[in-house]
Design an enzyme around this catalytic site. Sequence first.
Site, PDB file in Angstrom:
ATOM      1  N   ASP A 116       0.991  -1.299  -0.066  1.00 38.63           N
ATOM      2  CA  ASP A 116       0.008   0.073  -0.076  1.00 38.63           C
ATOM      3  C   ASP A 116       0.867   1.311   0.154  1.00 38.63           C
ATOM      4  O   ASP A 116       1.818   1.372   0.394  1.00 38.63           O
ATOM      5  CB  ASP A 116      -0.895  -0.147   1.312  1.00 38.63           C
ATOM      6  CG  ASP A 116      -0.307  -0.366   2.482  1.00 38.63           C
ATOM      7  OD1 ASP A 116       0.985  -0.815   2.523  1.00 38.63           O
ATOM      8  OD2 ASP A 116      -0.693   0.448   3.508  1.00 38.63           O
ATOM      9  N   GLU A 117       0.166   2.407  -0.464  1.00 37.66           N
ATOM     10  CA  GLU A 117       0.663   3.498  -0.331  1.00 37.66           C
ATOM     11  C   GLU A 117       2.090   4.137  -0.468  1.00 37.66           C
ATOM     12  O   GLU A 117       2.866   4.432   0.152  1.00 37.66           O
ATOM     13  CB  GLU A 117       0.661   4.100   1.212  1.00 37.66           C
ATOM     14  CG  GLU A 117      -1.203   4.345   1.560  1.00 37.66           C
ATOM     15  CD  GLU A 117      -1.186   4.789   2.888  1.00 37.66           C
ATOM     16  OE1 GLU A 117      -2.082   5.702   2.740  1.00 37.66           O
ATOM     17  OE2 GLU A 117      -0.485   4.140   3.742  1.00 37.66           O
TER      18      GLU A 117
END
Length: 696
Positions: free
Chosen positions: A322-323
Amino acid sequence: MAGGPSKRGLGLLVLGVWMMSPFTGAQEQRPLNLMPVPSSVQIGAGRLLVDSSFSVGLTGYTEPRLDRAAERFLRQLSRQTAIPLATKPGASAKPVLLIHTDHASKEIQELGEDESYVLEVSATGAKLSAPTPLGAMHGLQTFLQLVNVSPDGFASPAVTIHDKPRFPWRGLMIDSARHFVPLDVLRRNIDGLEAVKMNVFHWHLSENQGFRVESKKFPKLHEMGSDGLYYTQDEIHDLIEYARDRGIRVVPEFDVPGHSTAWFVGYPELASGPGPYEIERKWGVFDPAFDPTNERTYKFLDQFIGEMAKLFPDHFFHVGGDEVNGKQWDANPKIQEFIKEHSLKNNEGLQSYFNKRLEPIVSKHGKSMVGWDEVLDPSLPKDILIQSWRGPDALAAAAKQGFRGILSNGYYLDLGWAAARHYAVDPLSGAAANLSPEEKARILGGESCMWAEYINPENIDSRVWPRNAVIAERLWSPEETKDAASMHARMEILSTRLEWLGLTHKTYHHQMLQRIAGPSTPEEFAALTTLASAVEPVKDYTREETATAEPTSATPLNRLVDAIPLESATARHFGESVDKFISASCQDAATDARLRAQLTAWRDNDRDLRSLARRSYLVKEVSATSGDLSTLGAIGLAALDFIAKKQRAPDDWKAQQLAVLEQVQKPKGQLLLMPAPAVQKLVEAAAAGGACSSPN
Ligand code: ACM
């Protein structure tokens, strides 16, 4: 489900069936209060008394884990009744509760194993039957919830329950990386998962702020990336056994290629930027990321995942994903060149490339790869599993493309949502509702998530419980189980029971408030408690925005905002009373009196709090909110006075009060004054005059 009612009949049976007491003569009304609600329940005649002669026997397939489950059950039953019970199962030839298990479950617990059970309780004894130990353990938890005090002792109602989960993946994720979570805290939370029949503990073990696992192959990971706060491999092994004993799989997460600063403290050569690196102390999304263009990265991850794949027996291995903000990739000419050379388009393309290199490594070590939404790429093998944090549409999209998925969007416990809001989130709602049956079957369930920016061992339980229980119910119980009033009532009862397990989500509060107050009179302490019960921390991701100084991992979590539960039961109860009052056309004298008592207490609370605020900076910080609570009490009382006199409150009064209410609803000290919307309803009712004061 033989003999059980259809799912459609469930609402009636479980939520509406009341027990008739044969002992009081009168009709004593008592719902079963089970959470999660079972698939089917039939109430029988009479009840089974639980006294010191209570015993458990095991027949059919047995194993040491089942013996331990029975012992744990007896200890728990003893704790919740305070009746001394022999804690060894099997001593009596004719036990009160007979557990029959058909066969073993898998050596390593697998996704989708049979977790069903049948529990039959009559006035003379009880029988719990299950295909495997997993169902038997779930049935024991149901029995514990059935036992309550009665006029002549502790007892379970006579009942026949056929039960099985709606979804096979029902988890809680705990982030042990941003703040380290000690093992005893994890163990008591795993006990809580067992109580609500969750079956996955997803352990988020690495972050910018810490690398929490001992690695024998790459010791600089934990030695340099953890401030000495990590789990040894022996401790991890023991925790996995502890969870297995409770029917819970442990899925580790090592987040790559972003969220990874702590890895680079010891191994800067893996990063995409030059370093050197230090453990991150702040919260947010940061630039450091693995270098996907460097073969050393894959060699390292191969060896590391090989080591961890042996340590964590579960079939699933979470790689985060993620991210990734891509800033280090943008800043590195060699990486940009690689993107061009390989026609990867952009940074997302590079992350896809990384995942395509990573997946065979995870697979080679015998695991299925799990990742957050960002890893979704149609060209990855369909064996991977997507954990959706960005939305149900992403989950539905994954299922349409042939991937399995679990939902976490809507189940983030750290965002401070009300239990009812989590409860309304269903893995098969929204875009998923329109999927074909085959696609729907790929949605395996969900996980609540406890991100750790603002938790410590003192308050973590209160951030997880009791709200996690309603997510557990969403994932276990039939889809039709939706009544919020029933949920709230059962959640409050379960919440107290969970404390018998050693969870501290209710008791922590007193201790934290005492620290905030310092030495105080009973009146002063009561004033702080009253204020604390009416406020909640700011929601969603606004805690950073509303902070007066940038929060870090060194920030003390000792303020009122850290000490209060994320949902105010007091405010919810007050709101329910206001709704009841207004729907009775404001003619309900008993509710009027209750509302007045509460509003008066709030109006008068500030006096005692003010003296405390002079002595404690932690109280001083909330004195503006205390003033607002007084104001709120006074406004509510004035509204009730108009209503009592059957006077229509003037428009300018209404406008003034609404303006004040708008002011008091602005967060102060990162607190929200939760009863304000209900007081606003009273103001509006008073200004509506006739509509409220005359029942026609
Ligand atoms: C996430 O919340 N970044 C998974």
